[in-house]
Design an enzyme around this catalytic site. Structure first.
Site, PDB file in Angstrom:
ATOM      1  N   SER A 144       1.157  -1.409   0.176  1.00 35.13           N
ATOM      2  CA  SER A 144       0.669  -0.252  -0.707  1.00 35.13           C
ATOM      3  C   SER A 144       1.235   1.666   0.041  1.00 35.13           C
ATOM      4  O   SER A 144       1.930   1.169   0.610  1.00 35.13           O
ATOM      5  CB  SER A 144      -0.809  -0.589   1.075  1.00 35.13           C
ATOM      6  N   TYR A 157      -2.040  -1.331  10.033  1.00 34.27           N
ATOM      7  CA  TYR A 157      -2.095  -1.383   8.600  1.00 34.27           C
ATOM      8  C   TYR A 157      -0.878  -0.584   8.613  1.00 34.27           C
ATOM      9  O   TYR A 157      -0.185  -1.300   7.377  1.00 34.27           O
ATOM     10  CB  TYR A 157      -3.183  -0.847   8.442  1.00 34.27           C
ATOM     11  N   LYS A 161       2.057  -2.910   6.440  1.00 33.28           N
ATOM     12  CA  LYS A 161       2.215  -2.928   5.484  1.00 33.28           C
ATOM     13  C   LYS A 161       4.060  -2.807   4.982  1.00 33.28           C
ATOM     14  O   LYS A 161       3.944  -2.696   4.069  1.00 33.28           O
ATOM     15  CB  LYS A 161       1.116  -2.211   4.957  1.00 33.28           C
TER      16      LYS A 161
END
Length: 263
Positions: A144, A157, A161
């Site tokens: 991402s 997150y 990531k």
């Protein structure tokens, strides 16, 4: 352009909806056979059947949770049992988060670590030997833009990531000697069902203009002023896994409409 993917075998995690499903269809259009992994078995089986009928390829549904040791082993075993291995692995399974560092419990950190990092580690240990037997392959990680340009509301997150990004680079260096290419894609705003559902919830009490909400997000973050489509992203995934991208090794590619603010 012939991508040379006809009769290759591609394993895709998170393959029943959104980006994973779009990637599966893009591979199928090129004549590749599929192993599709996801937790929702009924939906997964329906989509696998539809893709197989539409594109004339074999699409095997593997209902499993790749965030667990057992789930990763199920997918590895299905690849060997159904195709004698696989040529391509797309680590796509993942989800956003919403928390603060001060309030998020250890359990939430661990769950995202298992999903975004350890799933990729375990699947690499299982798929790399099979790819070596077949003369090489390609592994692609869906990370991402948040791995390098974090959003404030999802620190777990962002962190996991970013770890996936570093794992991908290390794996690339380790397995290129076996003719296995590893790369990462950092998408920006991609119009997935999750984004649509979120927009509908956020606008439910203010008139329901979810399209307008999404446009405001695109206007704020993406110089291109729109969300990318799943198909646009999937086409890039498929190219990177093809022989036409044979010199792409250990790289990170941004498909973000200009969202990244650094060089």
């Amino acid at each position: 352009m012939d991508l040379g993917l006809k009769d290759k075998v591609a394993a895709i995690t998170g393959g029943s909806i959104g980006i994973g499903l779009g990637v599966a269809e893009a591979f199928a259009r090129e004549g590749a056979h599929l192993l599709l992994a996801a937790r929702q078995g009924e939906r997964l089986a329906a989509e696998a059947g539809r893709i197989a009928e539409t594109y004339g390829v074999t699409a095997v549904p593997v209902p499993c949770d790749v965030a667990t040791v057992e789930g990763a082993q199920e997918l590895i075993g299905a690849a060997r049992d159904n195709f004698g291995g696989a040529d391509i692995l797309v680590n796509n399974a993942g989800t956003g988060s919403n928390e603060t560092i001060m309030e998020a419990p250890d359990e939430k950190w661990q769950a995202y670590w298992e999903l975004h990092v350890m799933a990729a580690v375990r699947l690499a240990r299982g798929f790399v030997p099979m790819m070596k037997e077949r003369g090489g392959g390609a592994i692609l990680h869906n990370a991402s833009i948040c791995a390098v340009q974090p959003l404030w509301y999802e620190p777990i997150y962002n962190v996991t990531k970013a770890a996936l990004l570093m794992f991908s680079k290390n794996l690339a260096n380790e397995v290129i000697k076996d003719n296995i290419r590893v790369n990462t894609v950092n998408p920006g705003l991609i119009l997935t069902p999750d984004w649509v559902n979120t927009a509908k919830k956020l606008t439910a009490n203010s008139g329901g203009d979810w399209q307008g909400y999404l446009q405001s997000v695109a206007d704020e973050f993406a110089p291109i002023k729109r969300f990318g489509t799943v198909e646009e992203l999937a086409n890039f995934f498929v190219f990177l896994c093809s022989e036409r991208a044979s010199y792409s090794v250990g790289a990170t590619y941004y498909v973000d409409g200009g969202m990244l603010k650094t060089v």
